[in-house]
Design an enzyme around this catalytic site. Sequence first.
Site, PDB file in Angstrom:
ATOM      1  N   LYS A 151       0.858  -1.185   0.000  1.00 44.97           N
ATOM      2  CA  LYS A 151       0.000   0.000   0.000  1.00 44.97           C
ATOM      3  C   LYS A 151       0.893   1.234   0.000  1.00 44.97           C
ATOM      4  O   LYS A 151       1.681   1.448   0.919  1.00 44.97           O
ATOM      5  CB  LYS A 151      -0.919  -0.004   1.223  1.00 44.97           C
ATOM      6  CG  LYS A 151      -1.869   1.196   1.282  1.00 44.97           C
ATOM      7  CD  LYS A 151      -2.766   1.109   2.500  1.00 44.97           C
ATOM      8  CE  LYS A 151      -3.702   2.287   2.588  1.00 44.97           C
ATOM      9  NZ  LYS A 151      -4.584   2.200   3.771  1.00 44.97           N
TER      10      LYS A 151
ATOM     11  N   LYS B  35       1.313   9.972   5.914  1.00 46.87           N
ATOM     12  CA  LYS B  35       1.424   8.558   6.274  1.00 46.87           C
ATOM     13  C   LYS B  35       2.686   7.914   5.706  1.00 46.87           C
ATOM     14  O   LYS B  35       2.761   6.701   5.543  1.00 46.87           O
ATOM     15  CB  LYS B  35       0.166   7.813   5.807  1.00 46.87           C
ATOM     16  CG  LYS B  35      -1.119   8.386   6.417  1.00 46.87           C
ATOM     17  CD  LYS B  35      -2.337   7.521   6.121  1.00 46.87           C
ATOM     18  CE  LYS B  35      -3.584   8.086   6.802  1.00 46.87           C
ATOM     19  NZ  LYS B  35      -4.759   7.197   6.670  1.00 46.87           N
TER      20      LYS B  35
ATOM     21  N   LYS C  95      -2.207  -1.463  -3.699  1.00 51.23           N
ATOM     22  CA  LYS C  95      -3.061  -0.272  -3.629  1.00 51.23           C
ATOM     23  C   LYS C  95      -2.194   0.977  -3.717  1.00 51.23           C
ATOM     24  O   LYS C  95      -1.202   1.072  -2.981  1.00 51.23           O
ATOM     25  CB  LYS C  95      -3.842  -0.284  -2.301  1.00 51.23           C
ATOM     26  CG  LYS C  95      -4.796   0.892  -2.127  1.00 51.23           C
ATOM     27  CD  LYS C  95      -5.501   0.828  -0.772  1.00 51.23           C
ATOM     28  CE  LYS C  95      -6.413   2.039  -0.612  1.00 51.23           C
ATOM     29  NZ  LYS C  95      -7.060   2.055   0.720  1.00 51.23           N
TER      30      LYS C  95
ATOM     31  N   SER D  88     -10.265   5.547  -4.784  1.00 42.44           N
ATOM     32  CA  SER D  88     -11.210   6.646  -4.955  1.00 42.44           C
ATOM     33  C   SER D  88     -10.738   7.677  -5.967  1.00 42.44           C
ATOM     34  O   SER D  88     -11.538   8.192  -6.755  1.00 42.44           O
ATOM     35  CB  SER D  88     -11.468   7.305  -3.607  1.00 42.44           C
ATOM     36  OG  SER D  88     -10.255   7.823  -3.050  1.00 42.44           O
TER      37      SER D  88
END
Length: 334
Positions: free
Chosen positions: A202, A225, A256, A282
């Site tokens: 990710k 992050k 991802k 998204s």
Amino acid sequence: MRPTLAPFPTTRLRRTRASAALRDLTQENRLSVKDLIWPVFVRDGDNVEEPVASMPGVLRRSVDLVVKAAEEAAELGIPAICLFPYTDPSLKTETCEEAWNPDNLSNRAIRAIKAAVPEIAVMTDIALDPYNANGHDGIVRNGEILNDESVEALVRMAMAQADAGADILGPSDMMDGRIGAIRAALEAADHRNVTILSYSAKYASAFYGPFRDAVGATGALQGDKKTYQMNPGNSDEAIRLIERDLSEGADMVMVKPGLPYLDICRRVKDTFGVPTYAYQVSGEYAMIQAAVGNGWLDGDKVMMESLLAFKRAGCDGILTYFAPAAARMLRAGG
């Protein structure tokens, strides 16, 4: 594999593209409704549908209407639905204890779906950001995202979801050691058949913005992050992370975002040969919808082409907000 070709004109590669029938017979990859997982946002209330402004066509639904969505998915042949909660800000704390509340939104939705549509697989998200006052996937202290303390919290969260009846757990937090800890806890509690689909690769991506709007984490996030999600410039690291998670008990693995990282999907599948998934996130969805809304792209064609790209890259399935629309097209022979 290197094909042997006679010289032109004995070989004319256009021959197998000359008609629809020949193109169908020689197509190498196909998309099926069985490849789709539908991400759904759940919020509090009754009979509530709330549009997500940055994701045209996507709704936050109350638990009763999430059950209706699961019924729709099952009727379309979609094998799994994935739940993401929009948590009341008053329930967000620095210790994230709402994450393992047996009666939180996700756990109520799991039980309601399994009672009404037992045949559909319910996937969940395991990360602390929907419950964290700081908006991070792990517990924060003095500006540091703590690894080991976060793993302890994630195990509690996973066990509450398994107890509620989740079929697939999706750890998306990217903390070190969480797969092994969750797997050990599941085995000890006799949840032997609960599957782990690990978000193993990710990336710290700019494509997540609309999702954070959808779960109400945009305003809460402090900093970024990058200390736990992957550097977008790295590929070999993804292979190390996949190998680690598999060694700790992951059954399936996730890359991802999706379309910007198809090279990673291909490497993972070629290297390990395990069930490999991607999340068409998204931002990917929002970009396509924005272009379609402006009349710049053919929505149905671009949707199906984008999903087929995942299959070509080696993915066994895709988490996509397009799942119901794609399923209807596939049912109609599109």
